[in-house]
Design a protein around this motif. Structure first.
Motif, PDB file in Angstrom:
ATOM      1  N   MET A  23      12.848   1.975   1.653  1.00  0.00           N
ATOM      2  CA  MET A  23      12.293   1.174   2.747  1.00  0.00           C
ATOM      3  C   MET A  23      13.254   0.061   3.154  1.00  0.00           C
ATOM      4  SD  MET A  23       8.175   0.919   2.217  1.00  0.00           S
ATOM      5  CE  MET A  23       8.229   0.141   0.619  1.00  0.00           C
ATOM      6  N   ASP A  77       6.841  -0.824  10.335  1.00  0.00           N
ATOM      7  CA  ASP A  77       5.634  -0.087   9.959  1.00  0.00           C
ATOM      8  C   ASP A  77       5.840   1.406  10.143  1.00  0.00           C
ATOM      9  OD1 ASP A  77       4.362  -2.403   9.295  1.00  0.00           O
ATOM     10  OD2 ASP A  77       3.186  -2.555  11.144  1.00  0.00           O
ATOM     11  N   THR A 109       7.916   2.605   7.210  1.00  0.00           N
ATOM     12  CA  THR A 109       7.064   2.573   6.021  1.00  0.00           C
ATOM     13  C   THR A 109       6.076   3.722   6.023  1.00  0.00           C
ATOM     14  OG1 THR A 109       7.251   0.158   5.940  1.00  0.00           O
ATOM     15  CG2 THR A 109       5.462   1.157   4.687  1.00  0.00           C
ATOM     16  N   GLY A 110       5.505   3.994   7.193  1.00  0.00           N
ATOM     17  CA  GLY A 110       4.562   5.107   7.309  1.00  0.00           C
ATOM     18  C   GLY A 110       5.212   6.447   7.022  1.00  0.00           C
ATOM     19  N   ASP A 124       1.038   4.350  -2.737  1.00  0.00           N
ATOM     20  CA  ASP A 124       0.833   5.761  -2.397  1.00  0.00           C
ATOM     21  C   ASP A 124       2.015   6.621  -2.841  1.00  0.00           C
ATOM     22  OD1 ASP A 124      -1.627   5.251  -1.316  1.00  0.00           O
ATOM     23  OD2 ASP A 124      -0.955   5.237   0.769  1.00  0.00           O
ATOM     24  N   VAL A 125       3.229   6.123  -2.573  1.00  0.00           N
ATOM     25  CA  VAL A 125       4.415   6.901  -2.929  1.00  0.00           C
ATOM     26  C   VAL A 125       4.554   7.024  -4.444  1.00  0.00           C
ATOM     27  CG1 VAL A 125       6.933   6.969  -2.806  1.00  0.00           C
ATOM     28  CG2 VAL A 125       5.616   6.291  -0.798  1.00  0.00           C
ATOM     29  N   THR A 184       5.755   6.714   3.334  1.00  0.00           N
ATOM     30  CA  THR A 184       4.464   6.960   2.695  1.00  0.00           C
ATOM     31  C   THR A 184       4.054   8.419   2.812  1.00  0.00           C
ATOM     32  OG1 THR A 184       3.747   4.708   3.200  1.00  0.00           O
ATOM     33  CG2 THR A 184       2.034   6.297   2.639  1.00  0.00           C
ATOM     34  N   HIS A 189       0.837  -1.204   0.000  1.00  0.00           N
ATOM     35  CA  HIS A 189       0.000   0.000   0.000  1.00  0.00           C
ATOM     36  C   HIS A 189       0.874   1.257   0.000  1.00  0.00           C
ATOM     37  CE1 HIS A 189      -3.384   2.602   0.880  1.00  0.00           C
ATOM     38  NE2 HIS A 189      -2.719   3.096   1.918  1.00  0.00           N
ATOM     39  N   SER A 190       1.957   1.211   0.768  1.00  0.00           N
ATOM     40  CA  SER A 190       2.854   2.363   0.836  1.00  0.00           C
ATOM     41  C   SER A 190       3.500   2.650  -0.514  1.00  0.00           C
ATOM     42  CB  SER A 190       3.939   2.106   1.885  1.00  0.00           C
ATOM     43  OG  SER A 190       4.868   3.169   1.915  1.00  0.00           O
TER      44      SER A 190
END
Length: 302
Positions: A85, A97, A100-101, A54-55, A104, A50-51
């Motif tokens: 990452m 996480d 990663t957040g 988004d990126v 993102t 998901h990240s």
């Protein structure tokens, strides 16, 4: 039978150039995303997928700003995010996480800036935002088909080469290290292939919805398959069928809605969601590990 086919397929569907382009590009994206998605689910890296999606939106926005091939934009930013990452890789899940957040958030911030610049310099903010974030499959230029097929073939080759070491690293990284497998390098290779898949799905269903094409078919397949290899084949079939069915429904909806039509991305994601709910109701395996992880351990002899 002809009456049934004509009832499902509106006139002009099979002869429409935008539909043919969408079928080829969407099909390639579905197969690649679904296949690498099996490993992504087994490794518990759905948030990473998901990240990356988004990126990669920042790359899509940059493509609109500078007038380059949008797939190249998604690809470049996705690969940069994957390397970033892995460069800050931390063993504890909570801290992974966190990193990663942060990546993102930075990527989405850059995407917001680039879309703002598109709005102020090109006055096409609405179209650019919708295309980058939610896709516009019937508006994809057929000129990018060769690049899509090349990237898709490269990703499939990467999955084939990584299959055994990546499966072992996913199930038991300590055992993989003892056997001499370069665990961190394999992890980086997985993220790079994942970035390729995300770029392909982003160009079709959009950056925000690409996770559904990445995770949904894989999660469904891992409920049904007894072996990881079988799960990959199931996932690819589910993703491809859902994508092509979504294209048909979106095209037919132009007749139902009086010429407006539903977004292709909505139709594809909705089909995947419904199939996942049905699979979850049929196979209630219960508690603890996910069925896919349990089957994968059994298949590998762990």
């Amino acid at each position: 039978m002809p009456d049934l086919v004509s009832a499902i397929l509106e006139p002009g569907l099979l002869t429409s150039a935008p539909v043919r382009t969408a079928a080829v590009i969407g099909g390639a994206a579905a197969v690649v995303s679904s296949a690498i998605g099996v490993f992504t689910v087994i490794r518990g890296q759905s948030f990473a997928g998901h990240s990356l999606a988004d990126v990669s939106s920042a790359g899509g926005a940059a493509a609109f700003l500078f007038g380059i091939n949008p797939l190249l934009g998604f690809l470049l930013m996705g690969v940069v995010a994957a390397v970033s990452m892995e460069a800050f890789r931390i063993d504890r899940a909570s801290e992974r996480d966190l990193v990663t957040g942060i990546v993102t958030g930075a990527g989405l911030g850059v995407s917001a800036l680039l879309l703002f610049l598109v709005a102020t310099t090109k006055h096409t903010a609405a179209g650019a935002t919708v295309t980058v974030m939610f896709g516009s499959m019937f508006a994809i230029s057929p000129t990018i088909v060769p690049l899509v097929l090349t990237v898709g073939a490269g990703a499939i080759l990467g999955i084939a080469l990584l299959y055994r070491p990546l499966l072992l690293c996913s199930l038991d990284p300590d055992l993989a290290a003892v056997r001499g497998v370069p665990v961190r390098l394999v992890g980086l290779a997985h993220l790079v292939v994942l970035a390729l898949a995300v770029a392909l799905s982003a160009i079709t269903v959009g950056a925000i919805l690409s996770t559904a094409l990445l995770i949904g078919p894989a999660a469904i397949a891992l409920r049904w398959a007894k072996r990881p290899g079988t799960a990959i084949l199931y996932a690819a079939a589910i993703g491809l069928t859902s994508t092509w069915a979504g294209i048909v429904i979106a095209y037919d909806s132009y007749v139902w809605t009086g010429g407006h039509g539903w977004p292709v991305s909505f139709c594809i994601v909705s089909i995947i969601f419904v199939v996942y709910l049905a699979a979850a109701m049929v196979s209630r395996d219960g508690a603890g590990r996910s069925p896919g992880t349990r089957q994968s351990r059994k298949a590998s002899g762990s």
